[in-house]
Enzyme design. Structure first.
Site, PDB file in Angstrom:
ATOM      1  N   PHE A  17      52.933   8.368  58.910  1.00 53.35           N
ATOM      2  CA  PHE A  17      53.105   7.667  57.646  1.00 53.35           C
ATOM      3  C   PHE A  17      53.436   8.612  56.496  1.00 53.35           C
ATOM      4  O   PHE A  17      53.422   8.218  55.343  1.00 53.35           O
ATOM      5  CB  PHE A  17      51.855   6.866  57.317  1.00 53.35           C
ATOM      6  CG  PHE A  17      51.422   6.006  58.464  1.00 53.35           C
ATOM      7  CD1 PHE A  17      52.232   4.974  58.905  1.00 53.35           C
ATOM      8  CD2 PHE A  17      50.248   6.264  59.132  1.00 53.35           C
ATOM      9  CE1 PHE A  17      51.866   4.194  59.973  1.00 53.35           C
ATOM     10  CE2 PHE A  17      49.869   5.483  60.209  1.00 53.35           C
ATOM     11  CZ  PHE A  17      50.683   4.451  60.637  1.00 53.35           C
ATOM     12  N   GLY A  18      53.673   9.872  56.819  1.00 50.84           N
ATOM     13  CA  GLY A  18      54.032  10.815  55.779  1.00 50.84           C
ATOM     14  C   GLY A  18      53.232  12.100  55.878  1.00 50.84           C
ATOM     15  O   GLY A  18      52.305  12.211  56.678  1.00 50.84           O
TER      16      GLY A  18
ATOM     17  N   VAL B 257      51.026  15.417  54.171  1.00 50.61           N
ATOM     18  CA  VAL B 257      49.986  15.657  53.180  1.00 50.61           C
ATOM     19  C   VAL B 257      50.139  17.068  52.622  1.00 50.61           C
ATOM     20  O   VAL B 257      50.331  18.026  53.389  1.00 50.61           O
ATOM     21  CB  VAL B 257      48.581  15.498  53.803  1.00 50.61           C
ATOM     22  CG1 VAL B 257      47.505  15.672  52.750  1.00 50.61           C
ATOM     23  CG2 VAL B 257      48.446  14.142  54.471  1.00 50.61           C
TER      24      VAL B 257
ATOM     25  N   ASP C 103      43.013   3.059  62.376  1.00 46.46           N
ATOM     26  CA  ASP C 103      43.543   4.315  62.899  1.00 46.46           C
ATOM     27  C   ASP C 103      42.465   5.400  62.918  1.00 46.46           C
ATOM     28  O   ASP C 103      42.648   6.482  62.362  1.00 46.46           O
ATOM     29  CB  ASP C 103      44.743   4.745  62.039  1.00 46.46           C
ATOM     30  CG  ASP C 103      45.588   5.817  62.723  1.00 46.46           C
ATOM     31  OD1 ASP C 103      45.424   6.028  63.943  1.00 46.46           O
ATOM     32  OD2 ASP C 103      46.392   6.461  62.028  1.00 46.46           O
TER      33      ASP C 103
END
Ligand code: NAG
Ligand code: NAG
Ligand code: NAG
Ligand code: NAG
Ligand code: NAG
Ligand code: NAG
Ligand code: NAG
Ligand code: NAG
Length: 790
Positions: A503-504, A506, A617
């Site tokens: 999802f991307g 960090v 998750d």
């Protein structure tokens, strides 16, 4: 005579034979402990206490908090926590003012009295006895203070268990007397410094149910009736392998009592100031009282919790606030955790049509509404205005509802609910939002707001132009709305990457005030700006020590970022599955605390916070560790933020599938039990220090099946522990953790415990039966390679 020797912080008591010669020598007083009895003619003064033989309970005078008043009570000795845990108070509404000239005295005639400074009795048991030579007052190991004749100990003249205050401990009976038709009531304290009877009480009813009442009259919770095993609505109050609840009913009385088989377990059930009943258990491991359950679960569901004209915030933390235009009736009480006095008007009503209304959205309306037959909002409003005791109205498709007198039990909801109009004096309205019927005013207000907004924007623009490094920070609720530019600077142009997932990525960053932050750059967001902000501000209201705190966000066009607190020890996977040996393996204690903390965080998400978030998750990558290795669940709320995209990615992503419950793959609706499954998978990895699925000699090996089979065949549970720990683990904790793990990954979600139950199992409060070997693992073993974590 008793002697008391101090060794470190432990007190050792040596009891010698002649209790009749009991003298409070100054030495004994110094250690604040003497014996467990008082005989006729003797007294207990300010600094003196008696301690039960086993050393668990102490009787004496105490002073709650900063109060200037003093009380006689029984508390758990300092073995049980730093602060005094009072379980019984004698003179709860007759406080002592001058402590040092007061005393507790057992009179020769059998009466037990507290004498105040003028030697007047302010409290007494009103008992009599002729056996003055053999009379004794004894504090038992069960916490019961008993007045009896030593020569005939089975006859009890008086006992504190017949006069419980707000706390019910093992062995004490909660009774209903069928002859007098009266119940023994546990009544909450007034506030945290005043033990006098408060508004909330617990009692057993004639039809064998527990109820909690407000002001002795209004019932707001029931346990359901006793069904032979337990109470239908409180599964927590059933007998288990460590303790039992017994319900006894005969022609004279009925009562309920509970016992721990292990007499050293310490427990208490208390009617709290919040109006909830709470069960606490002393945990020797952590040396603290742990709340095992509470009923009702949320304080907002307690009748009258925030008092008249108070509003319970059901969106965040169940705190109380006064309605607009109102202030605390007694700020002092509110500060002592007693908001039940509620709020009063800042300005008195004019009681004319001039009064106005404040509009409140998403409200759970107060109790006791009166329907009123009118057909428009304006008529509903004027119906309320026309009667001075009408304080609020709602007009909706059901019609017009009016409220007279105090408004009780108002709750702020996050969505749905009523549009409530609360009556206030005209002068209160100017300072707050006006209702929308006043169109010209509203337009003005909007225009005003726009103008103001314009000014702010110009200011920000000028500020930005000045090239200041300080951030232009807008605050939304508790969240900071960062600009993309700010975050770019804070992360040195996104140079230090902490990790990346589906999802991307960090990134690490530093705010101008040198706070470290972690920012997640989201990908695949299809949501509109408004919905994104709404979801984010929901996530922002969720606070728990075991959840990563969201500090803020950025939303500019398709650039969407979430800003979190930075966690020094990164994620759990980097400690469990170390690629190099630079870090030491986590010891068992730390692992156990991580397991427990994570369970608590999830239990909060599932059961206690307003939104009931399913994480979806859970895996070691999403458990972050702060400087002290306190676990913090990360990425909660993403499932909702990312919508459909989330589950698509989740079910196809490598490295995640090993944690997914079977229902993800079979397409059945996913509930909180899916998180329980993933959590269970992770528990196995915490125990073993390796991924659950590993390729060995070309064969996929699944640790959970292997471990469950091994333990089921009678092998010591230590044999499944991470080899690096060399067997250094508390076998009992390990057994509990292992059993919890097995139950969590049961195929049928109905067989999995809830996260709240997992916490109780780990803490050793709920006993988990030896688990069956999870079945679907067998299926997973035949699974494809994508199940194998990378
Ligand atoms: C009681 O204890 C306090 C604090 O230890 C001490 O200051 C006080 O003098 C004692 N009073 C009596 C009557 O022993
Ligand atoms: C002692 O208690 C009595 C009865 O409550 C009261 O009248 C008296 O004033 C008290 N004495 C002092 C010194 O407070
Ligand atoms: C003792 O009697 C007095 C006066 O009748 C009463 O107010 C008090 O509640 C009684 N005490 C107890 C402990 O029952
Ligand atoms: C509780 O009930 C009593 C009467 O039973 C009443 O006088 C009192 O005002 C009530 N308290 C509150 C806070 O409503
Ligand atoms: C519960 O346990 C206590 C203490 O072990 C025992 O005395 C009592 O008989 C038990 N009650 C029931 C109903 O099993
Ligand atoms: C009920 O009370 C009566 C009268 O006090 C007594 O004789 C009887 O034994 C009691 N019954 C039980 C079961 O305790
Ligand atoms: C206001 O309403 C209350 C409750 O319905 C009623 O008892 C009272 O008489 C009304 N007062 C007036 C002035 O109408
Ligand atoms: C209208 O308001 C009343 C009073 O709060 C409430 O009980 C009812 O459920 C509401 N009806 C609808 C359709 O929201």
């Amino acid at each position: 005579m008793s002697l008391c020797v101090e060794m470190g912080d432990k007190l050792l008591f040596f009891f010698f034979l002649s209790p009749l010669l009991l003298i409070f020598s100054s030495k004994a007083l110094h250690c604040s402990a003497a014996a467990d009895t008082i005989s006729a003619g003797q007294s207990l003064t300010a600094n003196q206490t008696i301690v039960s033989k086993g050393g668990d309970f102490e009787l004496g005078f105490f002073t709650p908090g900063k109060s200037l008043k003093h009380y006689l009570g029984i508390w758990y000795t300092k073995t049980y926590g730093q602060s005094r845990t009072v379980i019984w108070v004698a003179n709860r509404d007759q406080p002592i003012i001058d402590l040092f000239s007061s005393e507790l005295k057992l009179l020769e005639n059998g009466n037990l009295v507290i004498l105040n400074e003028s030697k007047v009795s302010i409290w007494s048991t009103n008992t009599t006895s002729t056996a003055s030579d053999s009379l004794e007052l004894i504090l038992g190991d069960d916490g019961n203070l008993v007045l009896r004749d030593r020569l005939n100990p089975s006859v009890i003249i008086w006992q504190s268990f017949d006069h419980l205050t707000d706390t019910w401990i093992p062995g004490a009976k909660l009774k209903y007397d069928k002859r007098t038709k009266r119940a023994l009531k546990l009544i909450s304290w007034k506030n945290s410094e005043d033990p006098s009877p408060g508004l909330f009480s617990l009692e057993l009813t004639s039809d064998s149910a527990f109820v909690i009442m407000w002001n002795g009259s209004r019932q707001y919770w029931t346990s359901g009736i006793w069904d032979g095993q337990g109470f239908s609505l409180v599964p927590e109050m059933k007998s288990r392998t460590t303790f039992n609840y017994s319900f006894i009913s005969n022609e004279n009385e009925s009562y309920i009592t509970y016992h721990f088989y292990d007499k050293t377990r310490r427990s208490r059930i208390k009617v709290d100031l919040s109006g909830q009943i709470k069960h606490f258990l002393w945990l020797e491991v952590t040396k603290e009282w742990n709340q095992v359950w509470s009923k009702p679960i949320k304080p907002c569901d307690v009748y009258g919790y925030c008092g008249p004209f108070g509003r319970c915030n059901n969106v965040e933390d169940s705190s109380c606030q006064c309605l607009q235009g109102f202030k605390e009736q007694s700020l002092e009480d509110w500060n002592l955790d007693d908001p039940s006095g509620g709020c009063v008007r800042k300005t008195p009503l004019q009681c004319q049509a001039k009064d106005n209304f404040i509009q409140m959205l998403n409200m759970k309306s107060p109790v006791n509404s009166m329907p009123f037959a009118v057909d428009s909002s304006a008529n509903c409003k004027s119906a309320c205005l026309n009667n001075c005791s009408c304080n609020a109205y709602v007009y909706n498709s059901t019609g017009c509802s009016l409220w007279y007198g105090d408004l009780l039990n108002i709750q702020q909801l996050d969505n749905g609910g009523d549009e409530l109009f609360v009556r206030v004096a005209p002068s209160e309205v100017s300072s707050s939002k006006k209702e929308s019927i006043h169109r010209p005013v509203t337009v003005c207000a909007i225009a005003g707001t726009l103008a103001l907004l314009g000014l702010v924007l110009v200011a920000i623009w000028i500020w930005g132009r000045r090239g200041s490094v300080e951030m232009s920070i807008a605050v939304e609720g508790s969240l900071v709305a960062f600009t993309y530019k700010d975050l770019k600077i804070a992360s040195k142009n996104f140079s230090e990457i902490l990790g990346s997932g589906a999802f991307g990525s960090v990134f690490k960053g530093v705010l101008p005030d040198s706070t470290l932050i972690a920012m997640k750059k989201l990908e695949g967001i299809t949501q509109g700006e408004k919905q994104f902000r709404a979801e984010v501000s929901t996530i922002g209201t969720i606070h728990h020590v075991n959840l990563v705190r969201l500090r803020g966000f950025c939303s500019e066009g398709n650039k969407r970022l979430l800003v979190y607190d930075y966690m020094e020890n990164r994620s759990l996977n980097s400690h469990l599955f170390r690629k190099d040996d630079s870090k030491a393996a986590l010891d068992w204690k730390t692992r156990y605390n991580i397991a427990l903390g994570t369970a608590r965080g999830l239990a909060y998400l599932h059961e206690e916070c307003r939104y009931c978030i399913i994480h979806c998750d859970i895996k070691p990558e999403n458990i972050l560790l702060d400087a002290d290795f306190v676990p913090k669940v990360a990425d909660f709320g993403l499932a909702k933020l990312l919508g459909r995209e989330f589950s698509r990615v989740l079910t196809t992503m490598r490295g995640t599938r090993g944690y997914l419950a079977p229902e993800w793959i079979s397409g059945v609706a996913v509930t909180a039990k899916a998180d329980v499954y993933s959590y269970g998978m992770m528990l196995f990895e915490i125990i073993s220090g390796r991924r659950n699925s590993q390729l060995e000699d070309g064969k996929i090996e699944y640790f959970p099946t292997w471990a469950a089979t091994k333990v089921a065949s009678g092998e010591n549970v230590l044999s499944i522990l991470d080899k690096q720990l060399e067997g250094n683990a508390d076998a009992e904790e390990l057994t509990r953790t292992f059993r919890a793990a097995c139950w969590c990954i049961q195929d049928d979600e109905a067989h999995r415990p809830t996260m709240g139950q997992v916490v109780q199992i780990l803490e050793g409060f709920l006993e988990a039966r030896p688990p069956p070997i999870p079945r679907s693992l067998q299926l997973i073993m035949e699974g494809e390679e994508t199940y194998i974590s990378s």
